[in-house]
Write a protein that holds these residues in place. Structure first.
Motif, PDB file in Angstrom:
ATOM      1  N   MET A  66       0.830  -1.209   0.000  1.00 24.47           N
ATOM      2  CA  MET A  66       0.000   0.000   0.000  1.00 24.47           C
ATOM      3  C   MET A  66       0.868   1.265   0.000  1.00 24.47           C
ATOM      4  O   MET A  66       0.575   2.230  -0.705  1.00 24.47           O
ATOM      5  N   ARG A  67       1.954   1.247   0.765  1.00 27.71           N
ATOM      6  CA  ARG A  67       2.860   2.397   0.777  1.00 27.71           C
ATOM      7  C   ARG A  67       3.479   2.623  -0.600  1.00 27.71           C
ATOM      8  O   ARG A  67       3.600   3.765  -1.058  1.00 27.71           O
ATOM      9  N   ASN A  68       3.862   1.531  -1.238  1.00 23.55           N
ATOM     10  CA  ASN A  68       4.463   1.653  -2.570  1.00 23.55           C
ATOM     11  C   ASN A  68       3.475   2.225  -3.576  1.00 23.55           C
ATOM     12  O   ASN A  68       3.835   3.043  -4.438  1.00 23.55           O
ATOM     13  N   ILE A  69       2.217   1.797  -3.476  1.00 17.85           N
ATOM     14  CA  ILE A  69       1.182   2.320  -4.375  1.00 17.85           C
ATOM     15  C   ILE A  69       1.007   3.820  -4.139  1.00 17.85           C
ATOM     16  O   ILE A  69       0.977   4.617  -5.088  1.00 17.85           O
ATOM     17  N   CYS A  70       0.880   4.215  -2.883  1.00 18.51           N
ATOM     18  CA  CYS A  70       0.647   5.630  -2.554  1.00 18.51           C
ATOM     19  C   CYS A  70       1.795   6.529  -3.004  1.00 18.51           C
ATOM     20  O   CYS A  70       1.588   7.704  -3.314  1.00 18.51           O
ATOM     21  N   ALA A  71       3.000   5.953  -3.053  1.00 22.63           N
ATOM     22  CA  ALA A  71       4.158   6.740  -3.484  1.00 22.63           C
ATOM     23  C   ALA A  71       4.148   6.995  -4.987  1.00 22.63           C
ATOM     24  O   ALA A  71       4.880   7.859  -5.478  1.00 22.63           O
ATOM     25  N   LYS A  72       3.301   6.262  -5.719  1.00 19.80           N
ATOM     26  CA  LYS A  72       3.305   6.346  -7.182  1.00 19.80           C
ATOM     27  C   LYS A  72       2.021   6.950  -7.754  1.00 19.80           C
ATOM     28  O   LYS A  72       1.803   6.901  -8.965  1.00 19.80           O
ATOM     29  N   VAL A  73       1.178   7.470  -6.877  1.00 25.43           N
ATOM     30  CA  VAL A  73      -0.071   8.074  -7.361  1.00 25.43           C
ATOM     31  C   VAL A  73      -0.147   9.523  -6.905  1.00 25.43           C
ATOM     32  O   VAL A  73       0.618   9.967  -6.040  1.00 25.43           O
ATOM     33  N   ARG A  74      -1.078  10.267  -7.477  1.00 28.77           N
ATOM     34  CA  ARG A  74      -1.239  11.675  -7.114  1.00 28.77           C
ATOM     35  C   ARG A  74      -1.694  11.811  -5.663  1.00 28.77           C
ATOM     36  O   ARG A  74      -2.436  10.974  -5.148  1.00 28.77           O
ATOM     37  N   ILE A  75      -1.253  12.899  -5.055  1.00 29.21           N
ATOM     38  CA  ILE A  75      -1.579  13.147  -3.646  1.00 29.21           C
ATOM     39  C   ILE A  75      -3.084  13.175  -3.423  1.00 29.21           C
ATOM     40  O   ILE A  75      -3.590  12.642  -2.424  1.00 29.21           O
ATOM     41  N   ASN A  76      -3.819  13.745  -4.363  1.00 27.30           N
ATOM     42  CA  ASN A  76      -5.272  13.857  -4.203  1.00 27.30           C
ATOM     43  C   ASN A  76      -5.968  12.499  -4.237  1.00 27.30           C
ATOM     44  O   ASN A  76      -7.094  12.366  -3.748  1.00 27.30           O
ATOM     45  N   ASP A  77      -5.324  11.498  -4.833  1.00 29.72           N
ATOM     46  CA  ASP A  77      -5.933  10.166  -4.945  1.00 29.72           C
ATOM     47  C   ASP A  77      -5.526   9.234  -3.804  1.00 29.72           C
ATOM     48  O   ASP A  77      -6.117   8.163  -3.650  1.00 29.72           O
ATOM     49  N   ARG A  78      -4.535   9.614  -3.032  1.00 27.08           N
ATOM     50  CA  ARG A  78      -3.949   8.678  -2.068  1.00 27.08           C
ATOM     51  C   ARG A  78      -4.920   8.196  -1.007  1.00 27.08           C
ATOM     52  O   ARG A  78      -4.981   7.002  -0.705  1.00 27.08           O
ATOM     53  N   GLU A  79      -5.678   9.098  -0.424  1.00 29.86           N
ATOM     54  CA  GLU A  79      -6.580   8.695   0.656  1.00 29.86           C
ATOM     55  C   GLU A  79      -7.627   7.705   0.161  1.00 29.86           C
ATOM     56  O   GLU A  79      -7.897   6.693   0.815  1.00 29.86           O
ATOM     57  N   MET A  80      -8.210   7.974  -1.000  1.00 30.80           N
ATOM     58  CA  MET A  80      -9.219   7.074  -1.553  1.00 30.80           C
ATOM     59  C   MET A  80      -8.614   5.712  -1.884  1.00 30.80           C
ATOM     60  O   MET A  80      -9.191   4.659  -1.573  1.00 30.80           O
ATOM     61  N   ILE A  81      -7.457   5.725  -2.531  1.00 27.10           N
ATOM     62  CA  ILE A  81      -6.789   4.473  -2.890  1.00 27.10           C
ATOM     63  C   ILE A  81      -6.435   3.673  -1.639  1.00 27.10           C
ATOM     64  O   ILE A  81      -6.632   2.453  -1.583  1.00 27.10           O
ATOM     65  N   MET A  82      -5.925   4.341  -0.625  1.00 25.04           N
ATOM     66  CA  MET A  82      -5.542   3.665   0.610  1.00 25.04           C
ATOM     67  C   MET A  82      -6.753   3.033   1.287  1.00 25.04           C
ATOM     68  O   MET A  82      -6.699   1.866   1.716  1.00 25.04           O
TER      69      MET A  82
END
Length: 309
Positions: free
Chosen positions: A171-187
């Motif tokens: 999950m951390r690796n994914i969040c590091a590769k996506v836009r900041i605005n999308d991180r909370e939803m993706i997480m």
């Protein structure tokens, strides 16, 4: 007739003081700070060099710890590395490889650790082989992050063992590769993967995650699909212990303690001093949890024993 009762005759320091010094050292207090504390509390003067020499009494115990006979089986083994400042010729942060295991009866222990300049799969291979040569014959499940080649090394050393990739690291690796605005939803959506009642439901959630984010982050989803076989292995085991075996959080909490206690020292002057410090932490951990059963494992002990020959 005057007779002092604090120290035995012809003794320059008491066992109580030595134990106190070793305990303070294990808490991360520097040798100079320990010397000051002992003088203020007990009126006894110790130089930082004397404090260091007393702490060296732990060296034979640490060496015995590294050479001890291991249990023949662990249900799961967590593998992770943390970095601690160490001075060889120059100052740098070096990797401390750590293995913590939980036995089928729920008892956990720091199996071993080793120090190397950096984390790589070759050092993990040597450590695993050493663990096997010291008696650890069977492991049902290994948990680790995404070190390249780790799964291959595990298969070579313990071919019957299964492998679970840490979902928190993923999950951390994914969040590091996506836009900041999308991180909370993706997480929040990715967290749903380990909260399902069974593997089939988790697969549906994971594939829905693919479909939703593939267009925006094709490369991320492609990488996720490649490691899918290692993401949901924990669902093959009793639900009582799943919360403990989908991530390496348990070993990371131990790593956090080491880093916190090592921080006041700024850096370790030698590999031996770092080895002694980590050894004290490992033996203290094992003593603390010697007869304590890890959460959930006590309810399924017979089931976990059935996974072994």
């Amino acid at each position: 007739m005057f007779h002092q009762h604090t120290l035995p005759d012809y003794r320059q320091h008491s066992d109580v003081l030595e134990s106190m010094i070793i305990k303070l050292y294990s808490k991360g207090v520097t040798t100079r700070e320990i010397a000051d504390l002992i003088e203020k509390m007990y009126g006894s003067h110790y130089s930082p060099a004397q404090i260091s020499n007393i702490s060296k009494q732990m060296i034979p115990k640490v060496e015995a710890y590294h050479q001890r006979k291991l249990s023949d089986k662990f249900f799961c083994v967590y593998l992770d590395a943390t970095y601690i400042p160490l001075r060889r010729i120059t100052f740098d942060r070096e990797a401390v490889y750590i293995a913590i295991g939980i036995k089928p009866n729920g008892h956990k222990e720091v199996i071993d650790y080793r120090i190397a300049p950096s984390e790589n799969v070759e050092n993990w291979a040597e450590m695993l082989q050493d663990m096997k040569s010291r008696g650890l014959e069977q492991v049902e499940l290994f948990l680790s992050d995404g070190v390249v080649g780790m799964k291959t090394v595990l298969q070579q050393t313990y071919p019957k063992a299964h492998f679970q990739r840490c979902l928190v690291h993923v999950m951390r690796n994914i969040c590091a590769k996506v836009r900041i605005n999308d991180r909370e939803m993706i997480m929040n959506e990715f967290k749903q993967i380990h909260q399902q009642p069974n593997k089939e439901a988790a697969i549906n959630v994971l594939h829905a995650f693919y479909d939703k984010w593939n267009r925006a982050y094709n490369h991320v989803i492609r990488n996720l699909k490649e490691i899918e076989p290692d993401l949901l292995v924990f669902y093959s085991y009793p639900k009582q212990i799943r919360a403990s075996i989908y991530s390496t959080n348990m070993i990371e909490s131990f790593n956090n303690v080491i880093r916190r206690k090592a921080k006041p020292k700024a850096e370790f002057p030698t590999e031996q001093s770092l080895n002694t410090f980590i050894g004290i932490q490992a033996m203290s951990y094992n003593e603390r949890y010697f007869n304590r059963i890890h959460k959930g494992f006590g309810h399924v002990q017979d089931t976990l024993e059935s996974y072994f020959d």
